[in-house]
Design a protein around this motif. Structure first.
Motif, PDB file in Angstrom:
ATOM      1  N   VAL A 188       0.842  -1.204   0.000  1.00  0.00           N
ATOM      2  CA  VAL A 188       0.000   0.000   0.000  1.00  0.00           C
ATOM      3  C   VAL A 188       0.878   1.256   0.000  1.00  0.00           C
ATOM      4  O   VAL A 188       0.623   2.211  -0.748  1.00  0.00           O
ATOM      5  N   VAL A 189       1.922   1.267   0.818  1.00  0.00           N
ATOM      6  CA  VAL A 189       2.819   2.424   0.862  1.00  0.00           C
ATOM      7  C   VAL A 189       3.557   2.565  -0.470  1.00  0.00           C
ATOM      8  O   VAL A 189       3.791   3.680  -0.950  1.00  0.00           O
ATOM      9  N   PHE A 190       3.912   1.436  -1.105  1.00  0.00           N
ATOM     10  CA  PHE A 190       4.561   1.479  -2.416  1.00  0.00           C
ATOM     11  C   PHE A 190       3.654   2.142  -3.444  1.00  0.00           C
ATOM     12  O   PHE A 190       4.091   2.988  -4.229  1.00  0.00           O
ATOM     13  N   VAL A 191       2.376   1.778  -3.441  1.00  0.00           N
ATOM     14  CA  VAL A 191       1.419   2.397  -4.365  1.00  0.00           C
ATOM     15  C   VAL A 191       1.294   3.892  -4.057  1.00  0.00           C
ATOM     16  O   VAL A 191       1.198   4.719  -4.971  1.00  0.00           O
ATOM     17  N   GLY A 192       1.318   4.251  -2.775  1.00  0.00           N
ATOM     18  CA  GLY A 192       1.312   5.674  -2.410  1.00  0.00           C
ATOM     19  C   GLY A 192       2.547   6.388  -2.931  1.00  0.00           C
ATOM     20  O   GLY A 192       2.481   7.547  -3.361  1.00  0.00           O
ATOM     21  N   GLY A 193       3.700   5.718  -2.911  1.00  0.00           N
ATOM     22  CA  GLY A 193       4.925   6.288  -3.466  1.00  0.00           C
ATOM     23  C   GLY A 193       4.817   6.505  -4.962  1.00  0.00           C
ATOM     24  O   GLY A 193       5.299   7.516  -5.495  1.00  0.00           O
ATOM     25  N   ILE A 194       4.163   5.562  -5.651  1.00  0.00           N
ATOM     26  CA  ILE A 194       3.938   5.741  -7.097  1.00  0.00           C
ATOM     27  C   ILE A 194       3.061   6.968  -7.329  1.00  0.00           C
ATOM     28  O   ILE A 194       3.318   7.771  -8.240  1.00  0.00           O
ATOM     29  N   ALA A 195       2.034   7.121  -6.502  1.00  0.00           N
ATOM     30  CA  ALA A 195       1.141   8.286  -6.637  1.00  0.00           C
ATOM     31  C   ALA A 195       1.921   9.585  -6.409  1.00  0.00           C
ATOM     32  O   ALA A 195       1.736  10.565  -7.147  1.00  0.00           O
ATOM     33  N   GLY A 209       8.480  14.266  -6.598  1.00  0.00           N
ATOM     34  CA  GLY A 209       8.819  13.031  -7.305  1.00  0.00           C
ATOM     35  C   GLY A 209       9.949  12.275  -6.621  1.00  0.00           C
ATOM     36  O   GLY A 209       9.924  11.048  -6.522  1.00  0.00           O
ATOM     37  N   VAL A 210      10.943  13.021  -6.129  1.00  0.00           N
ATOM     38  CA  VAL A 210      12.061  12.386  -5.424  1.00  0.00           C
ATOM     39  C   VAL A 210      11.568  11.740  -4.132  1.00  0.00           C
ATOM     40  O   VAL A 210      11.949  10.613  -3.798  1.00  0.00           O
ATOM     41  N   ILE A 211      10.704  12.434  -3.404  1.00  0.00           N
ATOM     42  CA  ILE A 211      10.142  11.865  -2.174  1.00  0.00           C
ATOM     43  C   ILE A 211       9.323  10.612  -2.502  1.00  0.00           C
ATOM     44  O   ILE A 211       9.413   9.598  -1.802  1.00  0.00           O
ATOM     45  N   GLY A 212       8.552  10.654  -3.574  1.00  0.00           N
ATOM     46  CA  GLY A 212       7.777   9.483  -3.988  1.00  0.00           C
ATOM     47  C   GLY A 212       8.672   8.306  -4.315  1.00  0.00           C
ATOM     48  O   GLY A 212       8.391   7.162  -3.931  1.00  0.00           O
ATOM     49  N   PHE A 213       9.779   8.570  -5.011  1.00  0.00           N
ATOM     50  CA  PHE A 213      10.716   7.501  -5.339  1.00  0.00           C
ATOM     51  C   PHE A 213      11.337   6.911  -4.077  1.00  0.00           C
ATOM     52  O   PHE A 213      11.460   5.694  -3.946  1.00  0.00           O
ATOM     53  N   LEU A 214      11.715   7.768  -3.134  1.00  0.00           N
ATOM     54  CA  LEU A 214      12.307   7.278  -1.888  1.00  0.00           C
ATOM     55  C   LEU A 214      11.305   6.450  -1.082  1.00  0.00           C
ATOM     56  O   LEU A 214      11.670   5.429  -0.482  1.00  0.00           O
ATOM     57  N   VAL A 215      10.046   6.897  -1.072  1.00  0.00           N
ATOM     58  CA  VAL A 215       9.005   6.128  -0.380  1.00  0.00           C
ATOM     59  C   VAL A 215       8.858   4.761  -1.034  1.00  0.00           C
ATOM     60  O   VAL A 215       8.761   3.727  -0.356  1.00  0.00           O
ATOM     61  N   MET A 216       8.869   4.715  -2.368  1.00  0.00           N
ATOM     62  CA  MET A 216       8.778   3.438  -3.074  1.00  0.00           C
ATOM     63  C   MET A 216       9.965   2.541  -2.747  1.00  0.00           C
ATOM     64  O   MET A 216       9.800   1.340  -2.502  1.00  0.00           O
ATOM     65  N   LEU A 217      11.155   3.105  -2.743  1.00  0.00           N
ATOM     66  CA  LEU A 217      12.366   2.329  -2.485  1.00  0.00           C
ATOM     67  C   LEU A 217      12.359   1.735  -1.081  1.00  0.00           C
ATOM     68  O   LEU A 217      12.621   0.541  -0.890  1.00  0.00           O
TER      69      LEU A 217
END
Length: 152
Positions: free
Chosen positions: A47-54, A68-76
């Motif tokens: 769920v957090v990964f999908v939030g990072g994609i968003a 976008g950088v914060i989203g990528f870091l959240v995904m990682l």
């Protein structure tokens, strides 16, 4: 020293009484709650990964690079934690026999060292390569001459 038959019978009787009295404790010893925790952590990471994609897509569409950088870091981070939880805490699906509610044997558990911690196939020996003649530039010149002589 092994237990006598009377002691084994008494121990089994105590196990059954404890299982009847506190089934939640027995299920914790069997690992069912650990499976649930691992499943919930993995689902949370997805769920957090999908939030990072968003966040990543929202930052790209809004022209906000920092978002976008914060989203990528959240995904990682979520992918790393989710995969570590999913792969590192697998609990065997086997249920113990009804007579063996408590397993005090340390053999056969998942914390075994296999080939220095790596469970991979043994490596095949490498073939001996032919010894290279000359430096890199000399080989390039030889190839160039060969092509010119061939008419390419």
């Amino acid at each position: 020293m092994p237990l006598s038959e009377e002691e084994l019978r008494l121990l089994e009787q105590m196990e059954r009484a404890l299982a009847a009295e506190d089934p939640k404790f027995v299920s914790a010893l069997q690992g069912r709650t650990l499976r649930r925790v691992v499943r919930m952590r993995t689902i949370g990471a997805v769920v957090v990964f999908v939030g990072g994609i968003a966040l990543l897509m929202g930052g790209a569409m809004a022209g906000q690079t920092w978002l976008g950088v914060i989203g990528f870091l959240v995904m990682l981070v979520s992918a790393t934690l989710g995969l570590a939880t999913w792969r590192g805490h697998r609990v065997p699906e086997e249920r113990p026999a009804p007579d063996a509610l408590f397993d005090f044997d340390d053999r056969g558990h998942r914390f075994d060292v296999i080939q220095g911690g790596r469970a991979s196939k043994p490596r095949k020996p490498r073939k001996q390569k032919a010894r290279k003649q000359g430096t890199f530039m000399q080989r390039m010149e030889q190839r160039w001459q060969h092509r010119r002589d061939q008419g390419y």
